[in-house]
Design a protein around this motif. Structure first.
Motif, PDB file in Angstrom:
ATOM      1  N   VAL A  91       0.973   7.827   8.428  1.00  0.00           N
ATOM      2  CA  VAL A  91       0.247   9.087   8.406  1.00  0.00           C
ATOM      3  C   VAL A  91      -0.320   9.324   9.804  1.00  0.00           C
ATOM      4  CG1 VAL A  91      -0.350   8.777   5.964  1.00  0.00           C
ATOM      5  CG2 VAL A  91      -2.008   8.164   7.732  1.00  0.00           C
ATOM      6  N   HIS A  92      -0.708  10.566  10.063  1.00  0.00           N
ATOM      7  CA  HIS A  92      -1.233  10.938  11.383  1.00  0.00           C
ATOM      8  C   HIS A  92      -2.747  11.134  11.295  1.00  0.00           C
ATOM      9  CE1 HIS A  92      -1.547  12.824  15.286  1.00  0.00           C
ATOM     10  NE2 HIS A  92      -2.142  13.880  14.733  1.00  0.00           N
ATOM     11  N   TYR A  93      -3.458  10.629  12.299  1.00  0.00           N
ATOM     12  CA  TYR A  93      -4.918  10.760  12.343  1.00  0.00           C
ATOM     13  C   TYR A  93      -5.332  11.603  13.550  1.00  0.00           C
ATOM     14  CZ  TYR A  93      -9.851   9.541  12.812  1.00  0.00           C
ATOM     15  OH  TYR A  93     -11.223   9.604  12.925  1.00  0.00           O
ATOM     16  N   GLU A 132      -9.899   2.861   3.337  1.00  0.00           N
ATOM     17  CA  GLU A 132      -9.180   1.705   3.879  1.00  0.00           C
ATOM     18  C   GLU A 132      -7.675   1.954   3.907  1.00  0.00           C
ATOM     19  OE1 GLU A 132     -11.012  -1.250   4.889  1.00  0.00           O
ATOM     20  OE2 GLU A 132     -12.491   0.372   4.698  1.00  0.00           O
ATOM     21  N   TRP A 133      -7.174   2.578   2.848  1.00  0.00           N
ATOM     22  CA  TRP A 133      -5.745   2.866   2.748  1.00  0.00           C
ATOM     23  C   TRP A 133      -5.286   3.739   3.916  1.00  0.00           C
ATOM     24  CZ3 TRP A 133      -2.753   7.339   1.984  1.00  0.00           C
ATOM     25  CH2 TRP A 133      -1.423   7.123   1.591  1.00  0.00           C
ATOM     26  N   LEU A 134      -6.063   4.748   4.238  1.00  0.00           N
ATOM     27  CA  LEU A 134      -5.682   5.660   5.315  1.00  0.00           C
ATOM     28  C   LEU A 134      -5.703   4.975   6.682  1.00  0.00           C
ATOM     29  CD1 LEU A 134      -7.455   8.927   4.130  1.00  0.00           C
ATOM     30  CD2 LEU A 134      -4.985   8.637   4.526  1.00  0.00           C
ATOM     31  N   ILE A 135      -6.662   4.088   6.905  1.00  0.00           N
ATOM     32  CA  ILE A 135      -6.687   3.342   8.166  1.00  0.00           C
ATOM     33  C   ILE A 135      -5.406   2.518   8.298  1.00  0.00           C
ATOM     34  CG2 ILE A 135      -7.818   1.465   9.416  1.00  0.00           C
ATOM     35  CD1 ILE A 135     -10.488   2.513   8.280  1.00  0.00           C
ATOM     36  N   ASN A 136      -5.049   1.829   7.225  1.00  0.00           N
ATOM     37  CA  ASN A 136      -3.817   1.033   7.241  1.00  0.00           C
ATOM     38  C   ASN A 136      -2.601   1.917   7.509  1.00  0.00           C
ATOM     39  OD1 ASN A 136      -1.367   0.395   5.211  1.00  0.00           O
ATOM     40  ND2 ASN A 136      -2.074  -1.503   6.155  1.00  0.00           N
ATOM     41  N   GLN A 137      -2.532   3.058   6.842  1.00  0.00           N
ATOM     42  CA  GLN A 137      -1.367   3.922   6.967  1.00  0.00           C
ATOM     43  C   GLN A 137      -1.267   4.548   8.356  1.00  0.00           C
ATOM     44  OE1 GLN A 137       1.016   4.666   4.068  1.00  0.00           O
ATOM     45  NE2 GLN A 137       0.146   2.609   4.046  1.00  0.00           N
ATOM     46  N   ALA A 138      -2.412   4.900   8.927  1.00  0.00           N
ATOM     47  CA  ALA A 138      -2.398   5.450  10.279  1.00  0.00           C
ATOM     48  C   ALA A 138      -2.042   4.388  11.314  1.00  0.00           C
ATOM     49  CB  ALA A 138      -3.759   6.067  10.609  1.00  0.00           C
ATOM     50  N   ALA A 139      -2.515   3.163  11.096  1.00  0.00           N
ATOM     51  CA  ALA A 139      -2.191   2.063  12.016  1.00  0.00           C
ATOM     52  C   ALA A 139      -0.692   1.789  12.026  1.00  0.00           C
ATOM     53  CB  ALA A 139      -2.966   0.807  11.620  1.00  0.00           C
ATOM     54  N   THR A 178     -11.083  15.669  14.454  1.00  0.00           N
ATOM     55  CA  THR A 178     -11.550  16.191  13.162  1.00  0.00           C
ATOM     56  C   THR A 178     -11.864  15.102  12.149  1.00  0.00           C
ATOM     57  OG1 THR A 178      -9.300  16.368  12.282  1.00  0.00           O
ATOM     58  CG2 THR A 178     -10.169  18.267  13.499  1.00  0.00           C
ATOM     59  N   GLY A 179     -11.375  13.885  12.419  1.00  0.00           N
ATOM     60  CA  GLY A 179     -11.555  12.805  11.455  1.00  0.00           C
ATOM     61  C   GLY A 179     -10.697  12.987  10.216  1.00  0.00           C
ATOM     62  N   LYS A 180      -9.633  13.784  10.350  1.00  0.00           N
ATOM     63  CA  LYS A 180      -8.766  14.059   9.205  1.00  0.00           C
ATOM     64  C   LYS A 180      -7.382  13.430   9.381  1.00  0.00           C
ATOM     65  CE  LYS A 180     -10.960  18.315   7.624  1.00  0.00           C
ATOM     66  NZ  LYS A 180     -10.737  19.709   7.150  1.00  0.00           N
ATOM     67  N   LEU A 204       0.824  -1.213   0.000  1.00  0.00           N
ATOM     68  CA  LEU A 204       0.000   0.000   0.000  1.00  0.00           C
ATOM     69  C   LEU A 204       0.858   1.262   0.000  1.00  0.00           C
ATOM     70  CD1 LEU A 204      -2.861  -1.065   2.434  1.00  0.00           C
ATOM     71  CD2 LEU A 204      -2.862  -1.050  -0.061  1.00  0.00           C
ATOM     72  N   ALA A 205       2.025   1.202   0.624  1.00  0.00           N
ATOM     73  CA  ALA A 205       2.931   2.349   0.583  1.00  0.00           C
ATOM     74  C   ALA A 205       3.445   2.563  -0.837  1.00  0.00           C
ATOM     75  CB  ALA A 205       4.094   2.131   1.547  1.00  0.00           C
ATOM     76  N   TYR A 206       3.727   1.475  -1.542  1.00  0.00           N
ATOM     77  CA  TYR A 206       4.122   1.584  -2.953  1.00  0.00           C
ATOM     78  C   TYR A 206       3.032   2.304  -3.745  1.00  0.00           C
ATOM     79  CZ  TYR A 206       4.594   0.081  -7.825  1.00  0.00           C
ATOM     80  OH  TYR A 206       4.665   0.063  -9.199  1.00  0.00           O
TER      81      TYR A 206
END
Length: 358
Positions: free
Chosen positions: A82-84, A71-78, A88-90, A34-36
């Motif tokens: 990335v920062h969640y 889904e991608w953002l959930i994976n990346q934040a986990a 704000t849900g951003k 997913l990072a790729y």
């Protein structure tokens, strides 16, 4: 031993720790894919350019589908890529994440690594077969993203260290380059290292050699774009028979360990080097004993070596030094070419830099 007997001998705490590592690795492996995608589609850059965003906002700005982005953002934040902000849900990129994932001029940039991992994973069917047959896989037969990723992965380190630290660590080479020297970059790939040197030392002349035609063509285009084609010449040649120009410096950047005939490469370097010249050998950081590689860097380089470096050498019927070759093995290989001096000139957390002289 029966399954019941084995179960009775298991330490549940240690089993839990081990399974935790495995689950972490499974998650990291999936996240790497997913990072790729994030690098390739510019998702990190979009976040970097626009600040905190909802999944819908990121999808709109990047021209992608919101459902996948969610889904991608959930994976990346986990994975803390990335920062969640739950208020704000951003999602956004912290300063460190932004530099590492989007700034290709920074020595901390890591985006190219995901291209390398993706390409090496695609080689798995042929590598698995090679485990049984003893064959290999040539560099040129890999997923094209391997060449893109290799340049993007190594270039930041070369930009940070090559001119500032590595060249000054060589015996008398910096003065020669400033005055006007001849330099061979053997196994130059897309020419990142060659071009960096050419930009820093306009009085010198540089020759980049590689046996991969597509890489040489790419290097020529990059040299033209960088405005150094007047002092850089790229040519298709093997490490064992590249032209003799009486070089003041011959460099092998992260490539000797891949070669089918590294002894032949060392011999050719000895034959084509000026009497007072130096060979610069840049190799991945590795220990001189097996157990010294039991760390994250050793794990990464030995993995890459299995899937690519050793596989290329095996395909050529070579000795397969591999990416975690010990300093002793490298010294013996280089000195077999005729050299009498070999030393570790400097190092970084990811590289060992050696100098060989007559």
């Amino acid at each position: 031993m029966s399954t019941t007997a084995q179960a009775q001998q298991i330490n549940e705490e240690k089993m839990g720790e081990f399974l935790g590592k495995v689950v972490g690795d499974l998650g990291a492996s999936l996240s790497s894919v997913l990072a790729y995608i994030g690098v390739k589609l510019g998702l990190y850059e979009t976040l970097a350019d626009n600040g905190a965003m909802t999944p819908a906002e990121l999808a709109e700005k990047s021209g992608t589908n919101e459902r996948y982005i969610r889904e991608w953002l959930i994976n990346q934040a986990a994975g803390e890529y990335v920062h969640y902000d739950p208020q704000t849900g951003k999602y956004s990129l912290l300063s460190e994440q932004k530099v590492a994932l989007t700034d290709e001029t920074s020595p901390f940039y890591i985006g190219g690594g995901f291209y390398v991992v993706k390409a090496m994973a695609n080689a798995q069917p042929r590598i698995a077969e090679a485990f049984k047959t003893g064959g290999g896989l040539l560099w040129g037969d890999n997923d094209p993203d391997l060449f893109v990723g290799t340049e993007r992965f190594f270039r930041p380190g070369y930009q940070a260290h090559l001119v500032a630290e590595w060249i000054p660590a060589m015996t008398g080479i910096e003065a020669k380059l400033k005055a006007g020297a001849k330099v061979a970059d053997v196994g130059c790939g897309h020419g990142a290292s060659t071009i960096i040197l050419a930009e820093a030392y306009p009085e010198s002349r540089f020759f980049g050699f590689d046996n991969h035609e597509a890489s040489i063509n790419n290097a020529r285009k990059k040299a033209e774009k960088a405005g150094v084609s007047d002092r850089v010449k790229f040519a298709i040649a093997n490490a064992q028979d590249f032209p003799n120009e009486g070089f003041d410096l011959i460099a092998f950047f992260d490539c000797l360990h891949d070669m089918g005939d590294p002894r032949g490469a060392a011999k050719r370097a000895f034959e084509t080097l000026d009497a007072d010249g130096s060979v610069m050998l840049v190799e991945p950081m590795a220990g001189n004993t097996v157990e010294e590689n039991f760390n994250p860097v050793g794990r990464t380089f030995s993995g890459a070596s299995t899937l690519c470096c050793t596989a290329n050498a095996m395909a050529l019927g070579g000795s397969a030094l591999g990416a975690v070759a010990s300093e002793d093995a490298l010294r013996e290989t280089v000195m077999s070419g005729g050299f009498t001096q070999f030393r570790r000139a400097t190092e970084t957390p990811f590289n060992r830099v050696f100098e060989a002289r007559r």
